[in-house]
Design a protein around this motif. Structure first.
Motif, PDB file in Angstrom:
ATOM      1  N   LEU A 140       0.832  -1.196   0.000  1.00 26.08           N
ATOM      2  CA  LEU A 140       0.000   0.000   0.000  1.00 26.08           C
ATOM      3  C   LEU A 140       0.874   1.256   0.000  1.00 26.08           C
ATOM      4  CD1 LEU A 140      -2.878  -0.978   2.463  1.00 26.08           C
ATOM      5  CD2 LEU A 140      -2.647  -1.435   0.017  1.00 26.08           C
ATOM      6  N   HIS A 141       0.253   2.354  -0.447  1.00 24.61           N
ATOM      7  CA  HIS A 141       1.013   3.596  -0.603  1.00 24.61           C
ATOM      8  C   HIS A 141       1.568   4.102   0.728  1.00 24.61           C
ATOM      9  CE1 HIS A 141       2.172   7.626  -1.770  1.00 24.61           C
ATOM     10  NE2 HIS A 141       1.414   8.109  -0.806  1.00 24.61           N
ATOM     11  N   HIS A 142       2.835   4.471   0.716  1.00 27.63           N
ATOM     12  CA  HIS A 142       3.458   5.169   1.842  1.00 27.63           C
ATOM     13  C   HIS A 142       4.745   5.808   1.350  1.00 27.63           C
ATOM     14  CE1 HIS A 142       5.346   1.182   1.757  1.00 27.63           C
ATOM     15  NE2 HIS A 142       6.357   1.663   2.460  1.00 27.63           N
ATOM     16  N   GLU A 143       5.146   6.850   2.051  1.00 28.28           N
ATOM     17  CA  GLU A 143       6.375   7.534   1.681  1.00 28.28           C
ATOM     18  C   GLU A 143       7.579   6.647   2.004  1.00 28.28           C
ATOM     19  OE1 GLU A 143       6.243  11.178   3.806  1.00 28.28           O
ATOM     20  OE2 GLU A 143       4.593  12.008   2.606  1.00 28.28           O
ATOM     21  N   GLU A 144       8.647   6.869   1.271  1.00 31.54           N
ATOM     22  CA  GLU A 144       9.852   6.067   1.507  1.00 31.54           C
ATOM     23  C   GLU A 144      10.355   6.276   2.936  1.00 31.54           C
ATOM     24  OE1 GLU A 144      14.410   5.510  -0.239  1.00 31.54           O
ATOM     25  OE2 GLU A 144      13.085   7.077  -1.036  1.00 31.54           O
ATOM     26  N   VAL A 145      10.608   5.179   3.596  1.00 30.21           N
ATOM     27  CA  VAL A 145      11.108   5.234   4.972  1.00 30.21           C
ATOM     28  C   VAL A 145      12.626   5.069   4.936  1.00 30.21           C
ATOM     29  CG1 VAL A 145      11.102   4.117   7.225  1.00 30.21           C
ATOM     30  CG2 VAL A 145       8.960   4.353   5.939  1.00 30.21           C
ATOM     31  N   LYS A 146      13.324   6.107   5.342  1.00 29.48           N
ATOM     32  CA  LYS A 146      14.787   6.070   5.339  1.00 29.48           C
ATOM     33  C   LYS A 146      15.361   5.699   6.707  1.00 29.48           C
ATOM     34  CE  LYS A 146      15.158   9.423   1.579  1.00 29.48           C
ATOM     35  NZ  LYS A 146      15.697  10.741   1.133  1.00 29.48           N
ATOM     36  N   GLU A 147      14.603   5.992   7.742  1.00 29.47           N
ATOM     37  CA  GLU A 147      15.026   5.628   9.084  1.00 29.47           C
ATOM     38  C   GLU A 147      13.806   5.541   9.989  1.00 29.47           C
ATOM     39  OE1 GLU A 147      17.689   8.618  10.431  1.00 29.47           O
ATOM     40  OE2 GLU A 147      16.153  10.167  10.590  1.00 29.47           O
ATOM     41  N   PRO A 148      13.860   4.726  11.003  1.00 30.71           N
ATOM     42  CA  PRO A 148      12.706   4.585  11.896  1.00 30.71           C
ATOM     43  C   PRO A 148      12.533   5.807  12.787  1.00 30.71           C
ATOM     44  CG  PRO A 148      14.544   3.312  12.732  1.00 30.71           C
ATOM     45  CD  PRO A 148      14.973   3.827  11.389  1.00 30.71           C
ATOM     46  N   SER A 149      11.310   6.050  13.177  1.00 28.93           N
ATOM     47  CA  SER A 149      11.022   7.136  14.109  1.00 28.93           C
ATOM     48  C   SER A 149      11.411   6.719  15.517  1.00 28.93           C
ATOM     49  CB  SER A 149       9.528   7.472  14.071  1.00 28.93           C
ATOM     50  OG  SER A 149       8.764   6.350  14.501  1.00 28.93           O
ATOM     51  N   GLN A 150      11.468   7.691  16.404  1.00 30.99           N
ATOM     52  CA  GLN A 150      11.734   7.396  17.813  1.00 30.99           C
ATOM     53  C   GLN A 150      10.671   6.462  18.364  1.00 30.99           C
ATOM     54  OE1 GLN A 150      15.093   8.140  18.574  1.00 30.99           O
ATOM     55  NE2 GLN A 150      14.184   8.736  20.551  1.00 30.99           N
ATOM     56  N   ALA A 151       9.432   6.682  17.938  1.00 34.25           N
ATOM     57  CA  ALA A 151       8.336   5.851  18.427  1.00 34.25           C
ATOM     58  C   ALA A 151       8.555   4.390  18.050  1.00 34.25           C
ATOM     59  CB  ALA A 151       7.012   6.352  17.856  1.00 34.25           C
ATOM     60  N   ALA A 152       8.946   4.143  16.789  1.00 32.14           N
ATOM     61  CA  ALA A 152       9.169   2.763  16.342  1.00 32.14           C
ATOM     62  C   ALA A 152      10.294   2.110  17.147  1.00 32.14           C
ATOM     63  CB  ALA A 152       9.491   2.746  14.852  1.00 32.14           C
ATOM     64  N   GLU A 153      11.360   2.856  17.413  1.00 31.30           N
ATOM     65  CA  GLU A 153      12.477   2.302  18.172  1.00 31.30           C
ATOM     66  C   GLU A 153      12.074   1.988  19.613  1.00 31.30           C
ATOM     67  OE1 GLU A 153      15.660   5.092  17.729  1.00 31.30           O
ATOM     68  OE2 GLU A 153      16.286   4.254  15.788  1.00 31.30           O
TER      69      GLU A 153
END
Length: 472
Positions: A140-153
């Motif tokens: 599904l559509h999403h912007e390219e993820v180059k690095e995880p957010s603080q929340a994800a970590e």
């Protein structure tokens, strides 16, 4: 993503579709999407790739307004679960470390529950998703993820040790951009696979609605073979907004600047019509804004300059553009002021009449006039001034019909409200035969629109049908 409708001469194949599919990067999953569409929906639409928009869906057959294009069950459903230790801890983290969490806990819970059981092996109270479901979600559509957010970590560290932060971040963004409200108690979101590849248009040729938890896609204006099938990411009322407002709303919620056929730069904005300052009889329409990013949704004076009157041919000057924009700001202030007042608040009738006179003096076909009329009508209704309420509803129906050139739910609901108003009278009075006949005609027009958009059995249709039956 921005939308334009491709017109082709219809036949049994889509010209250029195979070439476009071959140009698609493998990561786009076009072949997989088409296999899914063939297996589940008989290939009525075909996913193709364009350099400007990426994946789009095109029709492989003709559709007429009211035709059902397909029905799709949810790809994945996630609901709040206060019995889950992981969800309870997630809510606690969002509260304690609010500066690191940009979204409400449910968004992150949706992403967590989109991980597979293998990825969640160390988490407690999670059901997760199948590998096939996760594979489809990641398409599904999403912007390219180059690095995880603080929340994800933080989530991986605290809740799912050994989990992949990049996958989790991608899933967070996918849910934010592609989810639909599913339930209120408990609150839940759902995603749909095939439906998610339809682009937006402010003049869509398709509309979706729910049937239980399923998505039903219907044709709302003629679709030919090869046409791109587009829906609106805005609510029905949003399609009546000015182009600057629509574009800003889409950017804020879906992160793109619309450039569809109603937002193409420099064309007339049919939701921003005002009386010509030269002849006061004809109408002038603001131009749609320049392409690309906008600072905000402001209605700018420059968008009036050069617009010509439909009656006398007068071209708006820079000074006149400034005045028209000032009138728009005042109309917005009026609508906002009345919107803050409830029906219980005392609004002086003379004040109502004065503000209505201002709208009448300068506005001819404008969404701000429509918003003001809506507020005025509510206050007239609270004072049992039925004739004034009816008069304003008639004007609103006229605006909806002229500002949006197609089937409109907002127009149908205004027709229904006007029908209701024709059934209403002052206390101890009964509606006349003429009023009842008018109400029937309005209800019939409303159901004609709603039936095409939502189907015979939808509650929007059956509710109006029941009002028609009650009048017999």
């Amino acid at each position: 993503q921005f939308c334009f409708v491709l017109r082709r001469d219809g036949n049994s194949t889509i010209p250029g579709a195979m070439g476009e599919e071959s140009l698609a990067p493998e990561s786009a999953g076009v072949a997989h999407i088409n296999q899914h569409g063939q297996e589940h929906f008989g290939g009525v639409l075909k996913c193709t790739w364009t350099p400007t928009k990426g994946r789009i869906l095109r029709a492989t057959r003709k559709f007429a307004p009211g035709d059902m294009i397909f029905l799709e069950s949810p790809l994945h459903i996630v609901q709040e679960d206060d019995k889950s230790d992981t969800f309870k801890r997630l809510k606690q983290l969002c509260k304690e470390r609010g500066e690191d969490f940009d979204y409400e806990p449910l968004w992150y819970w949706c992403a967590i529950q989109s991980l597979t059981k293998e990825q969640l092996r160390d988490a407690r109270g999670c059901t997760g998703a199948t590998p096939e479901t996760q594979h489809n979600l990641l398409l599904l559509h999403h912007e390219e993820v180059k690095e995880p957010s603080q929340a994800a970590e933080i989530i991986v560290k605290e809740l799912i040790p050994g989990g992949d932060t990049m996958t989790l971040e991608r899933l967070i963004q996918i849910w934010v951009l592609n989810c639909f409200e599913f339930s209120d108690e408990p609150q839940g979101y759902s995603t749909y696979f095939y439906s998610s590849f339809m682009s937006h248009s402010c003049f869509p040729n398709a509309v979706w609605h729910y049937s239980g938890s399923d998505h039903v896609l219907r044709c709302r204006r003629e679709i030919k073979v090869g046409d791109e099938v587009c829906i609106s990411y805005l609510p029905e009322s949003g399609l009546l907004q000015s182009a600057p407002s629509r574009r800003m709303e889409l950017h804020d919620t879906k992160r793109f600047w619309c450039d569809c056929e109603r937002c193409v730069p420099g064309i007339e904005d049919l939701s921003r019509g005002m009386k010509c300052p030269q002849c006061s009889v004809g109408s002038v329409f603001a131009k749609t804004p320049a392409a690309g990013p906008a600072k905000d949704a402001s209605l700018l004076p420059s968008q009036w300059v050069g617009s010509t009157c439909k009656k006398c041919g007068h071209a708006i000057t820079k000074a006149e553009g400034g005045k028209l924009a000032a009138y728009e700001r005042k109309a917005q202030d009026i609508a906002d002021r009345y919107g803050k007042n409830t029906a219980r608040d005392i609004v002086d009738v003379k004040e109502l009449e004065r503000d209505e006179a201002f709208i009448d003096q300068y506005f001819s076909q404008h969404v701000l006039a429509d918003l003001a009329w809506e507020q005025f009508g509510s206050h007239y209704a609270s004072k049992r001034r039925v004739s004034d309420q009816r008069r304003l509803l008639e004007r609103r129906c006229e605006f909806h019909e002229t500002a949006y050139p197609g089937l409109s739910g907002a127009h149908a609901w205004a027709l229904e409200a006007l029908g209701d108003c024709n059934r209403s009278t002052r206390l101890n009075e009964h509606p006349s035969k003429e009023d009842i006949a008018t109400a029937k005609r309005l209800y019939t027009r409303a159901t004609d629109i709603l039936r095409l958009m939502f189907g015979e059995d939808h509650e929007y249709v059956t509710e109006v049908d029941s009002k028609l039956v009650a009048l017999d």
